[in-house]
Design a protein around this motif. Structure first.
Motif, PDB file in Angstrom:
ATOM      1  N   ARG A   1       0.812  -1.222   0.000  1.00  0.00           N
ATOM      2  CA  ARG A   1       0.000   0.000   0.000  1.00  0.00           C
ATOM      3  C   ARG A   1       0.848   1.277   0.000  1.00  0.00           C
ATOM      4  O   ARG A   1       0.313   2.372  -0.120  1.00  0.00           O
ATOM      5  N   MET A   2       2.159   1.135   0.156  1.00  0.00           N
ATOM      6  CA  MET A   2       3.036   2.312   0.156  1.00  0.00           C
ATOM      7  C   MET A   2       3.149   2.891  -1.256  1.00  0.00           C
ATOM      8  O   MET A   2       2.895   2.213  -2.255  1.00  0.00           O
ATOM      9  N   THR A   3       3.563   4.133  -1.332  1.00  0.00           N
ATOM     10  CA  THR A   3       3.912   4.710  -2.627  1.00  0.00           C
ATOM     11  C   THR A   3       5.243   4.107  -3.083  1.00  0.00           C
ATOM     12  O   THR A   3       5.978   3.500  -2.288  1.00  0.00           O
ATOM     13  N   THR A   4       5.563   4.286  -4.363  1.00  0.00           N
ATOM     14  CA  THR A   4       6.830   3.772  -4.875  1.00  0.00           C
ATOM     15  C   THR A   4       8.005   4.350  -4.093  1.00  0.00           C
ATOM     16  O   THR A   4       8.946   3.632  -3.728  1.00  0.00           O
ATOM     17  N   ALA A   5       7.953   5.649  -3.816  1.00  0.00           N
ATOM     18  CA  ALA A   5       9.036   6.302  -3.068  1.00  0.00           C
ATOM     19  C   ALA A   5       9.148   5.737  -1.657  1.00  0.00           C
ATOM     20  O   ALA A   5      10.262   5.521  -1.141  1.00  0.00           O
ATOM     21  N   GLU A   6       8.012   5.481  -1.019  1.00  0.00           N
ATOM     22  CA  GLU A   6       8.032   4.922   0.338  1.00  0.00           C
ATOM     23  C   GLU A   6       8.591   3.509   0.346  1.00  0.00           C
ATOM     24  O   GLU A   6       9.344   3.132   1.252  1.00  0.00           O
ATOM     25  N   ARG A   7       8.232   2.720  -0.665  1.00  0.00           N
ATOM     26  CA  ARG A   7       8.771   1.361  -0.739  1.00  0.00           C
ATOM     27  C   ARG A   7      10.284   1.388  -0.936  1.00  0.00           C
ATOM     28  O   ARG A   7      11.017   0.604  -0.317  1.00  0.00           O
ATOM     29  N   LEU A   8      10.758   2.276  -1.808  1.00  0.00           N
ATOM     30  CA  LEU A   8      12.195   2.381  -2.029  1.00  0.00           C
ATOM     31  C   LEU A   8      12.906   2.810  -0.748  1.00  0.00           C
ATOM     32  O   LEU A   8      13.988   2.311  -0.411  1.00  0.00           O
TER      33      LEU A   8
ATOM     34  N   PHE B   1      16.300  -1.205   4.974  1.00  0.00           N
ATOM     35  CA  PHE B   1      16.532  -2.627   5.259  1.00  0.00           C
ATOM     36  C   PHE B   1      17.925  -3.043   4.802  1.00  0.00           C
ATOM     37  O   PHE B   1      18.656  -3.726   5.518  1.00  0.00           O
ATOM     38  N   SER B   2      18.298  -2.628   3.576  1.00  0.00           N
ATOM     39  CA  SER B   2      19.532  -3.105   2.946  1.00  0.00           C
ATOM     40  C   SER B   2      20.721  -2.181   3.162  1.00  0.00           C
ATOM     41  O   SER B   2      21.824  -2.489   2.706  1.00  0.00           O
ATOM     42  N   GLY B   3      20.515  -1.031   3.827  1.00  0.00           N
ATOM     43  CA  GLY B   3      21.612  -0.108   4.060  1.00  0.00           C
ATOM     44  C   GLY B   3      22.170   0.490   2.782  1.00  0.00           C
ATOM     45  O   GLY B   3      23.390   0.652   2.633  1.00  0.00           O
TER      46      GLY B   3
ATOM     47  N   CYS C   1      20.384  -4.218  -7.272  1.00  0.00           N
ATOM     48  CA  CYS C   1      19.544  -5.337  -6.813  1.00  0.00           C
ATOM     49  C   CYS C   1      20.364  -6.326  -5.986  1.00  0.00           C
ATOM     50  O   CYS C   1      19.861  -6.880  -4.998  1.00  0.00           O
ATOM     51  N   LEU C   2      21.612  -6.554  -6.381  1.00  0.00           N
ATOM     52  CA  LEU C   2      22.466  -7.436  -5.592  1.00  0.00           C
ATOM     53  C   LEU C   2      22.748  -6.841  -4.212  1.00  0.00           C
ATOM     54  O   LEU C   2      22.855  -7.566  -3.222  1.00  0.00           O
ATOM     55  N   LYS C   3      22.843  -5.514  -4.141  1.00  0.00           N
ATOM     56  CA  LYS C   3      23.029  -4.870  -2.843  1.00  0.00           C
ATOM     57  C   LYS C   3      21.799  -5.079  -1.951  1.00  0.00           C
ATOM     58  O   LYS C   3      21.922  -5.281  -0.741  1.00  0.00           O
TER      59      LYS C   3
END
Length: 428
Positions: free
Chosen positions: A15-22, A28-30, A338-340
């Motif tokens: 339900r997040m916006t694209t910017a919020e998901r990013l 999460f991934s630093g 993506c690997l990061k």
């Protein structure tokens, strides 16, 4: 926004916006600012780079990258980038992983990083004798192969073994040498192909025959990844759902017509991660389907059964020749990003995660087929595409998609007519 305890369980992620998901993925991934900017760029590949990746470049095709949440693989939570144009693929993995998260998620293993190159020899009057003459030269073969790639040897890889077979064919018996090479964290095609081509003149000299093909095999059965998981019966809708899913597996195991679609569904997830990380989707797909027919008939890549406690237990095995170095995995900035996100440091780790995604994808498809049918969830998501194709923009997309689903008519003609009605009612 920060994700506590590095959990892949992110409530409301869809339900997040694209910017919020990013932003959530970056936390999460630093990810650093440059990586976030790369992922946020709409085209995200430099034209100069594209022009040097393939021939005759005129443009690039952007494929959406979605994030599969809820995955726990070998005790570690991961977020998994998936590049695909097909609706419901990412959602299926998220939902499937969520339902086995509390039982530990996915347990994986790999058989190694061994790739095979083939050298085809023809025109020898004594093929069985030629086979032995090649086998007698094992140490020379090893030296020739390792001499092709000293850096690979320094990294702990290189020649491991060889097999020589006499293969009957329409043109008579041929002698086929398999070079078995540890390619470490590379997919390895270039390395093993170079070895095969370099070795060819020596094989001709030892045997008196003529070498034709010198190339890797995409049936990478020395590089198999495995994953297993357990879904409690109560978490998936009860014993009836479990038994229906097992019956669906039995169908795929017995019938190649069903197995082809069953395995295609698995590859929906597998190929999406392979593509997102810049690996060779065609090589992985060819190897997987060949592996499914390794016993002489085409069958399921997965196995499903009921455990002693009544839970549903699934397992998958398939070749996964993927790498972290070389090719697009090294030069495409979005593949590197993506690997990061995945946080993997070896090709084996990447293969393990991809195998888990393939099993999750298969679970989702079989559960849908055994209960509501595949179209209910798929068409609900596909309705957005139909709405956009009909010309809907902005808030119209969600409204029109909801109407199409409610009418159970997710079709282009219906979408066009309904959009005209919506706009007419708004201006009336």
């Amino acid at each position: 926004m920060t994700i506590s305890n590095l959990s892949s369980r992110i409530p409301g992620f869809h339900r997040m916006t694209t910017a919020e998901r990013l932003e959530a993925v970056a936390a999460f991934s630093g990810l650093d600012g440059a990586t976030v900017a790369q992922l946020g760029a709409p085209g995200n590949i430099d034209p100069h780079l594209a022009d040097h990746m393939i021939e005759n470049v005129v443009s690039t095709l952007s494929i959406p990258i979605g994030i599969a949440t809820n995955l726990r693989v070998d005790g570690k939570d991961v977020l998994v980038p998936m590049a695909t144009e097909e609706s419901s693929v990412v959602a299926a993995v998220c939902n499937s992983a969520r339902q086995c998260y509390e039982t530990g998620g996915f347990v994986t293993s790999v058989s190694g990083n061994l790739m095979i190159a083939q050298v085809q020899l023809v025109g020898v009057p004594d093929p069985h004798g030629a086979r032995l003459r090649i086998l007698e030269r094992r140490d020379e073969v090893a030296a020739i192969c390792d001499g092709c790639d000293p850096m690979l040897v320094q990294l702990g890889g290189g020649f491991r073994e060889m097999e020589v077979r006499v293969v009957p064919s329409l043109g008579g018996p041929m002698v086929v040498t398999h070079l078995i090479v540890d390619t470490r964290d590379a997919m390895g095609a270039n390395a093993v192909n170079t070895m095969a081509e370099t070795l060819a003149p020596s094989i001709e000299r030892w045997t008196g025959g003529r070498v034709l093909l010198r190339i890797l095999s995409n049936l990478a059965d020395r590089r198999v990844a495995r994953a297993r998981a357990t879904w409690p019966a109560e978490a998936i809708g009860g014993a009836g759902v479990r038994d229906g899913m097992i019956a669906a597996y039995h169908f795929a195991e017995a019938d190649p017509y069903r197995a082809a679609t069953h395995n295609k569904g698995i590859m929906n997830g597998v190929s999406a991660v392979v593509l997102a990380t810049g690996n060779d989707t065609r090589a992985v797909e060819a190897g997987a389907h060949a592996y499914a027919a390794r016993d002489g008939r085409y069958t399921s890549l997965t196995r499903w059964e009921a455990g002693a406690d009544g839970a549903l237990v699934g397992a998958i095995e398939l070749p996964l020749p993927v790498g972290l170095v070389g090719g697009a995995t090294k030069i495409h900035p979005t593949a590197r990003a993506c690997l990061k996100i995945l946080g993997v440091t070896t090709a084996a780790e990447l293969a393990r995660i991809i195998a888990a995604v393939g099993l999750a994808q298969n679970f989702g498809a079989m559960k849908a087929l055994a209960t509501t049918g595949i179209q209910q969830g798929h068409m609900a998501l596909h309705a957005n595409n139909v709405a956009i194709a009909a010309g809907a923009v902005g808030e119209e997309v969600a409204r029109l998609a909801a109407t199409l689903v409610e009418r159970r008519a997710v079709r282009q003609d219906v979408a066009v007519a309904e959009l005209e009605r919506m706009r007419g009612a708004r201006t009336a």
